[in-house]
Design an enzyme around this catalytic site. Structure first.
Site, PDB file in Angstrom:
ATOM      1  N   TYR A  12      12.067  -0.443  -9.949  1.00  0.00           N
ATOM      2  CA  TYR A  12      11.128  -0.497 -11.091  1.00  0.00           C
ATOM      3  C   TYR A  12      11.413   0.621 -12.106  1.00  0.00           C
ATOM      4  O   TYR A  12      11.775   0.358 -13.260  1.00  0.00           O
ATOM      5  CB  TYR A  12       9.713  -0.419 -10.526  1.00  0.00           C
ATOM      6  CG  TYR A  12       8.601  -0.328 -11.542  1.00  0.00           C
ATOM      7  CD1 TYR A  12       8.599  -1.130 -12.691  1.00  0.00           C
ATOM      8  CD2 TYR A  12       7.535   0.545 -11.342  1.00  0.00           C
ATOM      9  CE1 TYR A  12       7.558  -1.050 -13.609  1.00  0.00           C
ATOM     10  CE2 TYR A  12       6.487   0.618 -12.240  1.00  0.00           C
ATOM     11  CZ  TYR A  12       6.508  -0.171 -13.380  1.00  0.00           C
ATOM     12  OH  TYR A  12       5.478  -0.098 -14.281  1.00  0.00           O
ATOM     13  N   LEU A  34      19.359  -2.653  -2.353  1.00  0.00           N
ATOM     14  CA  LEU A  34      18.605  -3.903  -2.572  1.00  0.00           C
ATOM     15  C   LEU A  34      17.431  -4.058  -1.613  1.00  0.00           C
ATOM     16  O   LEU A  34      16.924  -5.163  -1.432  1.00  0.00           O
ATOM     17  CB  LEU A  34      19.522  -5.143  -2.482  1.00  0.00           C
ATOM     18  CG  LEU A  34      20.753  -5.154  -3.394  1.00  0.00           C
ATOM     19  CD1 LEU A  34      21.500  -6.484  -3.251  1.00  0.00           C
ATOM     20  CD2 LEU A  34      20.367  -4.930  -4.846  1.00  0.00           C
ATOM     21  N   SER A 125       5.694  13.029  -7.272  1.00  0.00           N
ATOM     22  CA  SER A 125       4.469  12.274  -7.554  1.00  0.00           C
ATOM     23  C   SER A 125       3.284  13.222  -7.667  1.00  0.00           C
ATOM     24  O   SER A 125       3.255  14.286  -7.026  1.00  0.00           O
ATOM     25  CB  SER A 125       4.236  11.305  -6.387  1.00  0.00           C
ATOM     26  OG  SER A 125       2.926  10.814  -6.400  1.00  0.00           O
ATOM     27  N   TYR A 150       4.029   9.114   3.182  1.00  0.00           N
ATOM     28  CA  TYR A 150       4.761   8.977   1.913  1.00  0.00           C
ATOM     29  C   TYR A 150       4.586  10.254   1.080  1.00  0.00           C
ATOM     30  O   TYR A 150       5.553  10.831   0.578  1.00  0.00           O
ATOM     31  CB  TYR A 150       4.258   7.756   1.127  1.00  0.00           C
ATOM     32  CG  TYR A 150       4.713   7.776  -0.311  1.00  0.00           C
ATOM     33  CD1 TYR A 150       6.033   7.509  -0.641  1.00  0.00           C
ATOM     34  CD2 TYR A 150       3.827   8.108  -1.352  1.00  0.00           C
ATOM     35  CE1 TYR A 150       6.471   7.561  -1.965  1.00  0.00           C
ATOM     36  CE2 TYR A 150       4.248   8.157  -2.667  1.00  0.00           C
ATOM     37  CZ  TYR A 150       5.570   7.885  -2.973  1.00  0.00           C
ATOM     38  OH  TYR A 150       5.994   7.953  -4.285  1.00  0.00           O
ATOM     39  N   LYS A 154       7.273  13.519  -0.328  1.00  0.00           N
ATOM     40  CA  LYS A 154       7.454  14.087  -1.677  1.00  0.00           C
ATOM     41  C   LYS A 154       7.302  15.612  -1.630  1.00  0.00           C
ATOM     42  O   LYS A 154       8.053  16.338  -2.276  1.00  0.00           O
ATOM     43  CB  LYS A 154       6.461  13.467  -2.669  1.00  0.00           C
ATOM     44  CG  LYS A 154       6.729  12.004  -2.953  1.00  0.00           C
ATOM     45  CD  LYS A 154       8.117  11.769  -3.544  1.00  0.00           C
ATOM     46  CE  LYS A 154       8.469  10.311  -3.685  1.00  0.00           C
ATOM     47  NZ  LYS A 154       9.896  10.060  -3.956  1.00  0.00           N
TER      48      LYS A 154
HETATM   49  P1  NAD Z   1      11.241   0.817  -6.273  1.00  0.00           P
HETATM   50  O1  NAD Z   1      11.035   0.465  -4.841  1.00  0.00           O
HETATM   51  O2  NAD Z   1      10.998  -0.214  -7.300  1.00  0.00           O
HETATM   52  O3  NAD Z   1      12.735   1.357  -6.484  1.00  0.00           O
HETATM   53  C1  NAD Z   1      13.436   2.072  -5.486  1.00  0.00           C
HETATM   54  C2  NAD Z   1      14.838   1.476  -5.406  1.00  0.00           C
HETATM   55  O4  NAD Z   1      15.585   2.221  -4.439  1.00  0.00           O
HETATM   56  C3  NAD Z   1      14.846   0.015  -4.947  1.00  0.00           C
HETATM   57  O5  NAD Z   1      15.695  -0.749  -5.798  1.00  0.00           O
HETATM   58  C4  NAD Z   1      15.407   0.071  -3.524  1.00  0.00           C
HETATM   59  O6  NAD Z   1      16.151  -1.093  -3.206  1.00  0.00           O
HETATM   60  C5  NAD Z   1      16.271   1.313  -3.583  1.00  0.00           C
HETATM   61  N1  NAD Z   1      16.450   2.028  -2.329  1.00  0.00           N
HETATM   62  C6  NAD Z   1      15.509   2.409  -1.417  1.00  0.00           C
HETATM   63  N2  NAD Z   1      16.078   3.096  -0.410  1.00  0.00           N
HETATM   64  C7  NAD Z   1      17.402   3.163  -0.681  1.00  0.00           C
HETATM   65  C8  NAD Z   1      18.516   3.749  -0.016  1.00  0.00           C
HETATM   66  N3  NAD Z   1      18.380   4.385   1.139  1.00  0.00           N
HETATM   67  N4  NAD Z   1      19.740   3.642  -0.593  1.00  0.00           N
HETATM   68  C9  NAD Z   1      19.908   2.986  -1.759  1.00  0.00           C
HETATM   69  N5  NAD Z   1      18.882   2.402  -2.437  1.00  0.00           N
HETATM   70  C10 NAD Z   1      17.645   2.496  -1.904  1.00  0.00           C
HETATM   71  O7  NAD Z   1      10.369   2.127  -6.564  1.00  0.00           O
HETATM   72  P2  NAD Z   1       9.982   2.792  -7.957  1.00  0.00           P
HETATM   73  O8  NAD Z   1       8.574   2.476  -8.255  1.00  0.00           O
HETATM   74  O9  NAD Z   1      11.017   2.513  -8.963  1.00  0.00           O
HETATM   75  O10 NAD Z   1      10.008   4.329  -7.525  1.00  0.00           O
HETATM   76  C11 NAD Z   1      11.166   5.117  -7.727  1.00  0.00           C
HETATM   77  C12 NAD Z   1      10.911   6.515  -7.195  1.00  0.00           C
HETATM   78  O11 NAD Z   1       9.763   7.054  -7.853  1.00  0.00           O
HETATM   79  C13 NAD Z   1      10.619   6.588  -5.703  1.00  0.00           C
HETATM   80  O12 NAD Z   1      11.197   7.770  -5.208  1.00  0.00           O
HETATM   81  C14 NAD Z   1       9.113   6.681  -5.658  1.00  0.00           C
HETATM   82  O13 NAD Z   1       8.658   7.320  -4.503  1.00  0.00           O
HETATM   83  C15 NAD Z   1       8.829   7.520  -6.892  1.00  0.00           C
HETATM   84  N6  NAD Z   1       7.471   7.351  -7.415  1.00  0.00           N
HETATM   85  C16 NAD Z   1       7.022   6.087  -7.725  1.00  0.00           C
HETATM   86  C17 NAD Z   1       5.722   5.928  -8.192  1.00  0.00           C
HETATM   87  C18 NAD Z   1       5.188   4.555  -8.518  1.00  0.00           C
HETATM   88  O14 NAD Z   1       3.972   4.407  -8.623  1.00  0.00           O
HETATM   89  N7  NAD Z   1       6.031   3.540  -8.715  1.00  0.00           N
HETATM   90  C19 NAD Z   1       4.884   7.050  -8.356  1.00  0.00           C
HETATM   91  C20 NAD Z   1       5.392   8.309  -8.063  1.00  0.00           C
HETATM   92  C21 NAD Z   1       6.695   8.454  -7.581  1.00  0.00           C
HETATM   93  N1  UFG Z   2      -7.973  -0.118  -7.427  1.00  0.00           N
HETATM   94  C1  UFG Z   2      -8.971  -1.070  -7.381  1.00  0.00           C
HETATM   95  N2  UFG Z   2      -8.648  -2.305  -6.917  1.00  0.00           N
HETATM   96  C2  UFG Z   2      -7.394  -2.646  -6.520  1.00  0.00           C
HETATM   97  C3  UFG Z   2      -6.373  -1.661  -6.582  1.00  0.00           C
HETATM   98  C4  UFG Z   2      -6.704  -0.402  -7.033  1.00  0.00           C
HETATM   99  O1  UFG Z   2     -10.115  -0.804  -7.726  1.00  0.00           O
HETATM  100  O2  UFG Z   2      -7.163  -3.786  -6.101  1.00  0.00           O
HETATM  101  C5  UFG Z   2      -8.317   1.233  -7.921  1.00  0.00           C
HETATM  102  C6  UFG Z   2      -8.069   2.291  -6.871  1.00  0.00           C
HETATM  103  O3  UFG Z   2      -9.193   2.396  -6.018  1.00  0.00           O
HETATM  104  C7  UFG Z   2      -7.847   3.511  -7.756  1.00  0.00           C
HETATM  105  C8  UFG Z   2      -7.181   2.946  -9.010  1.00  0.00           C
HETATM  106  O4  UFG Z   2      -7.472   1.543  -8.995  1.00  0.00           O
HETATM  107  O5  UFG Z   2      -9.070   4.049  -8.111  1.00  0.00           O
HETATM  108  C9  UFG Z   2      -5.684   3.136  -9.021  1.00  0.00           C
HETATM  109  O6  UFG Z   2      -5.155   2.663  -7.795  1.00  0.00           O
HETATM  110  P1  UFG Z   2      -3.577   2.486  -7.538  1.00  0.00           P
HETATM  111  O7  UFG Z   2      -3.430   2.018  -6.134  1.00  0.00           O
HETATM  112  O8  UFG Z   2      -2.973   1.676  -8.621  1.00  0.00           O
HETATM  113  O9  UFG Z   2      -3.016   3.962  -7.721  1.00  0.00           O
HETATM  114  P2  UFG Z   2      -3.319   5.273  -6.864  1.00  0.00           P
HETATM  115  O10 UFG Z   2      -3.549   6.346  -7.858  1.00  0.00           O
HETATM  116  O11 UFG Z   2      -4.344   5.080  -5.852  1.00  0.00           O
HETATM  117  O12 UFG Z   2      -1.937   5.482  -6.111  1.00  0.00           O
HETATM  118  C10 UFG Z   2      -0.814   5.901  -6.849  1.00  0.00           C
HETATM  119  C11 UFG Z   2       0.486   5.418  -6.209  1.00  0.00           C
HETATM  120  C12 UFG Z   2       0.743   6.107  -4.899  1.00  0.00           C
HETATM  121  C13 UFG Z   2       0.614   7.588  -5.038  1.00  0.00           C
HETATM  122  C14 UFG Z   2      -0.706   7.960  -5.653  1.00  0.00           C
HETATM  123  C15 UFG Z   2      -0.746   9.427  -5.951  1.00  0.00           C
HETATM  124  O13 UFG Z   2       0.435   4.024  -6.001  1.00  0.00           O
HETATM  125  O14 UFG Z   2       2.086   5.821  -4.543  1.00  0.00           O
HETATM  126  O15 UFG Z   2      -0.838   7.290  -6.914  1.00  0.00           O
HETATM  127  O16 UFG Z   2      -1.973   9.833  -6.381  1.00  0.00           O
HETATM  128  F1  UFG Z   2       0.709   8.198  -3.830  1.00  0.00           F
END
Ligand code: NAD
Ligand code: UFG
Length: 338
Positions: A12, A34, A125, A150, A154
């Site tokens: 993403y 993937l 994060s 998770y 981080k």
């Molecule tokens: P995502 O799952 O969409 O993307 C991660 C990608 O890494 C995927 O394409 C997956 O196939 C690949 N991958 C996983 N393990 C692998 C490995 N061992 N070797 C090679 N490829 C691998 O996730 P994202 O939302 O794009 O998140 C990216 C980074 O940002 C992650 O480290 C995640 O923890 C961090 N992050 C995401 C969020 C969020 O809400 N999306 C918030 C804070 C931090």
């Molecule tokens: N929420 C709802 N209904 C739903 C889903 C979420 O009301 O179906 C609410 C949650 O209770 C929260 C808000 O929407 O109040 C945001 O929720 P998310 O799950 O979208 O996001 P969070 O902030 O809870 O979690 C995110 C990431 C986690 C990370 C965390 C760090 O998804 O990976 O932030 O604070 F660990």
């Protein structure tokens, strides 16, 4: 042209970052196993940027693959996205998370050291702040013990990098993302939630698309203006651009490691998100209010002064744009599924 290795670059945030790197003149090599993406994302990226990508289907934990990759290319820097990110799954299967997120990082650092690559951007994060006492949170806000394995990956990941950069010739920027949402305005790339989404925005768009029956708002008895939780939602394209700014700055830093919040600085409640979605999509969302969700933080949003001033980065998209682009993306993937 400077060449950047993007681990997890088909995911993403990675896919949006690849597009922004390419449009800023970088060459990009992606390694992705993937696990949570598909090879088709590569063509979508190329169709947006008009530039090719070198893609290696492989695992960052595989030392041989990593050595070959670093031998074949002369990387200026690495952006490390590859990790697992499902909070609930990490509670059920912590070892899977420690294995991929921690061991993967250690393998990458080893490869960088062996091949003399100095610049690293790491995906962290806002989960590292836990329940913060003072809002908005600044980068010096104390780190709390995490609510999930998770989150622990981080915190440990940040610590490993901090220790590593003290004695090795590596510069690193840790980016603490708040809540990434939305999709590329072209609707060619976005997030593919795995199964039933636990995050708010994909749940909203899937409900509007008729894939889910009803959104349940997890509690409206919090101590906030409308009783629902507050988060700092950040458009994924703005977040991607922050990585480009970080890559420009990383080898000019006075210290070998630095950390930045990446958010808009504005907190939005769940009901405000729903309202913004309804306004931009012209759809009335079917929702009810249910009980609180275990482990939810009442409110968190970023102080973004450091990233605004030091990296010269500012979020450009507002909540309405985030909802509009998330909805365009949902409609585009629903069309493909049907
Ligand atoms: P995502 O799952 O969409 O993307 C991660 C990608 O890494 C995927 O394409 C997956 O196939 C690949 N991958 C996983 N393990 C692998 C490995 N061992 N070797 C090679 N490829 C691998 O996730 P994202 O939302 O794009 O998140 C990216 C980074 O940002 C992650 O480290 C995640 O923890 C961090 N992050 C995401 C969020 C969020 O809400 N999306 C918030 C804070 C931090
Ligand atoms: N929420 C709802 N209904 C739903 C889903 C979420 O009301 O179906 C609410 C949650 O209770 C929260 C808000 O929407 O109040 C945001 O929720 P998310 O799950 O979208 O996001 P969070 O902030 O809870 O979690 C995110 C990431 C986690 C990370 C965390 C760090 O998804 O990976 O932030 O604070 F660990």
């Amino acid at each position: 042209m400077k060449k950047i290795l993007v681990t997890g670059g088909l995911g993403y945030i990675g896919s949006h970052t690849v597009v922004e790197l390419q449009s800023s003149g970088y060459d990009v090599v992606v390694i992705d196993n993937l696990d949570n993406s598909t090879e088709g994302v590569k063509e979508q990226i190329v169709s947006i940027s008009g530039r090719s990508i070198d893609l290696v289907i492989g695992d960052v934990n595989d030392e041989q693959t990593m050595n070959r990759l670093f031998q074949e290319h002369n990387f200026y820097g690495v952006i490390h996205f590859a990790a697992y990110k499902a909070v609930g799954e990490s509670v059920d299967n912590p070892i899977k998370y420690y294995q991929n997120n921690i061991t993967g990082l250690i393998c990458l650092l080893g490869a960088m050291e062996r091949h003399g690559v100095q610049n690293l951007i790491f995906s962290s994060s806002c989960t590292v702040y836990g329940i913060a006492e003072d809002l908005p949170v600044i980068e010096d806000t104390p780190i709390k013990s995490a609510e999930s394995p998770y989150g622990t990956t981080k915190i440990i990941g940040e610590k490993i990098i901090q220790d590593y950069t003290k004695h090795k010739n590596i510069n690193a920027i840790l980016l603490r993302y708040f809540n990434p949402v939305g999709a590329h305005p072209s609707a060619k790339i976005g997030e593919f939630p795995n199964g039933v989404p636990s995050n708010l925005v994909p749940y909203i768009t899937q409900t509007a698309a008729g894939i889910r029956e009803q959104l349940v708002i997890h509690g409206n008895d919090y101590n906030t203006s409308d009783g629902t939780c507050i988060r700092d939602y950040i458009h994924v394209v703005d977040l991607a651009k922050a990585h480009v700014k970080a890559m420009i700055f990383v080898d000019k830093m006075p210290n070998s490691v630095d950390v930045f919040n990446v958010g808009t600085g504005n907190g939005s409640s769940v009901l405000e998100v729903v309202k913004a979605f309804e306004e931009r999509s012209d759809i009335r969302l079917n929702y009810i209010v249910g009980p609180r969700r275990d482990g939810d933080v009442e409110q968190i949003f970023a102080d973004t002064q450091k990233i605004n001033h030091v990296l010269q980065w500012q979020a450009e998209y507002d909540l309405h744009d985030m909802m509009y682009h998330a909805w365009l993306w949902q409609k585009s993937i629903s069309r493909k599924i049907n």
